[in-house]
Design a protein around this motif. Structure first.
Motif, PDB file in Angstrom:
ATOM      1  N   ILE A 134      -2.933 -32.113  32.689  1.00 52.91           N
ATOM      2  CA  ILE A 134      -1.601 -31.345  32.270  1.00 52.91           C
ATOM      3  C   ILE A 134      -2.090 -30.196  31.521  1.00 52.91           C
ATOM      4  CG2 ILE A 134       0.894 -31.301  31.657  1.00 52.91           C
ATOM      5  CD1 ILE A 134       0.683 -34.298  31.867  1.00 52.91           C
ATOM      6  N   LEU A 135      -1.846 -28.814  31.850  1.00 51.85           N
ATOM      7  CA  LEU A 135      -2.069 -27.661  31.063  1.00 51.85           C
ATOM      8  C   LEU A 135      -0.771 -27.347  30.275  1.00 51.85           C
ATOM      9  CD1 LEU A 135      -3.982 -25.471  30.364  1.00 51.85           C
ATOM     10  CD2 LEU A 135      -2.988 -24.136  32.162  1.00 51.85           C
ATOM     11  N   GLU A 136      -0.985 -27.425  28.873  1.00 54.99           N
ATOM     12  CA  GLU A 136       0.474 -27.340  28.267  1.00 54.99           C
ATOM     13  C   GLU A 136       0.947 -26.154  27.977  1.00 54.99           C
ATOM     14  OE1 GLU A 136       1.994 -30.333  27.508  1.00 54.99           O
ATOM     15  OE2 GLU A 136       0.425 -31.897  27.433  1.00 54.99           O
ATOM     16  N   THR A 137       2.077 -25.902  27.537  1.00 51.84           N
ATOM     17  CA  THR A 137       2.451 -24.515  27.045  1.00 51.84           C
ATOM     18  C   THR A 137       1.701 -23.612  26.237  1.00 51.84           C
ATOM     19  OG1 THR A 137       4.097 -25.240  25.573  1.00 51.84           O
ATOM     20  CG2 THR A 137       4.526 -25.124  27.869  1.00 51.84           C
ATOM     21  N   ASN A 138       1.034 -24.350  25.218  1.00 49.79           N
ATOM     22  CA  ASN A 138       0.197 -23.828  24.263  1.00 49.79           C
ATOM     23  C   ASN A 138      -1.320 -23.362  24.952  1.00 49.79           C
ATOM     24  OD1 ASN A 138      -0.945 -26.180  24.106  1.00 49.79           O
ATOM     25  ND2 ASN A 138      -0.327 -26.534  22.129  1.00 49.79           N
ATOM     26  N   GLY A 139      -1.697 -23.881  26.032  1.00 51.79           N
ATOM     27  CA  GLY A 139      -2.832 -23.494  26.661  1.00 51.79           C
ATOM     28  C   GLY A 139      -4.025 -24.656  26.566  1.00 51.79           C
ATOM     29  N   THR A 140      -3.530 -25.860  25.643  1.00 52.96           N
ATOM     30  CA  THR A 140      -4.322 -26.946  25.715  1.00 52.96           C
ATOM     31  C   THR A 140      -4.505 -27.890  26.904  1.00 52.96           C
ATOM     32  OG1 THR A 140      -2.900 -28.135  24.333  1.00 52.96           O
ATOM     33  CG2 THR A 140      -4.251 -27.156  23.157  1.00 52.96           C
TER      34      THR A 140
END
Length: 225
Positions: A134-140
């Motif tokens: 899962i690509l999180e909203t902060n880019g991690t």
């Protein structure tokens, strides 16, 4: 020269206070709008610092304005899921049930090589071991491995480990922290008696002493200085 020094010191203090109010997140954990605010604040602080012809207030006012805007957006994001989606976006599932989601990769402009590189950096060298990415909203990138590839834990063996808690420092560099001593419910007599077991004759000899949940003392002495 003194004027330049004082202007730089004042602006530095303002920027540090503003960044402290904004929170403790690392740069890699910032949301896009938070990163934009941080970059703009740094730029606004640098201009009047370098040019003494610009009034100091001209740099401070925009910085405080950005701070208020950031705090307001953060508050609205906490209270409203709609605002949170508009400002921060939503996570993207790049791997679902072991299969790469090409549509999401294209949407996020994330190529397969980037995905494999991120997986390798997290210790997943075989993409077949990954159930979800899962690509999180902060880019991690957050990875959930397949059930047969996850590390074993005590629950798998029906074990119940003893509670460890968080070790609390009671002496740091020869200074006793009385508040922490109260938190772990110990007194000075107990501390001195335990230090004696480590051949510590004076608290000044201690670099670090901490107490865990089982009231076991960990001691590191100072080296000869």
């Amino acid at each position: 020269m003194l004027v330049v020094f004082m202007r730089a010191l004042i602006l530095y203090t303002v920027v540090v206070i503003v960044m402290r109010i904004m929170g403790k997140q690392q740069v890699a954990q910032l949301q896009p709008y938070e990163l934009a605010v941080a970059l703009m604040i740094a730029d606004l602080g640098a201009v009047p610092m370098q040019n003494t012809g610009i009034p100091l207030i001209t740099g401070i006012v925009p910085i405080l304005t950005l701070l208020m805007a950031q705090v307001l957006i953060s508050y609205l994001s906490l209270k409203s899921e709609l605002v949170r989606k508009l400002v921060c976006g939503t996570p993207s599932i790049l791997i679902s049930k072991g299969k790469i989601n090409e549509k999401e990769l294209f949407k996020e402009r994330y190529n397969v090589n980037d995905l494999l590189e991120q997986l390798r950096s997290m210790g997943y060298y075989n993409i077949a071991d990954v159930e979800f990415a899962i690509l999180e909203t902060n880019g991690t990138l957050s990875v959930i491995p397949k059930s047969d590839k996850r590390p074993m834990n005590p629950n798998d063996l029906n074990l119940k480990p003893q509670y460890e808690g968080l070790p609390v420092p009671v002496i740091i560099d020869g200074n006793v922290n009385e508040a922490n001593m109260k938190e772990v419910n110990i007194d000075m007599d107990w501390l001195k008696s335990q230090l004696a077991l480590f051949d510590v004759k004076s608290i000044d000899e201690v670099l670090l002493a901490s107490v865990d949940a089982q009231k076991k003392l960990y001691v590191t002495k100072k080296k000869d200085r």
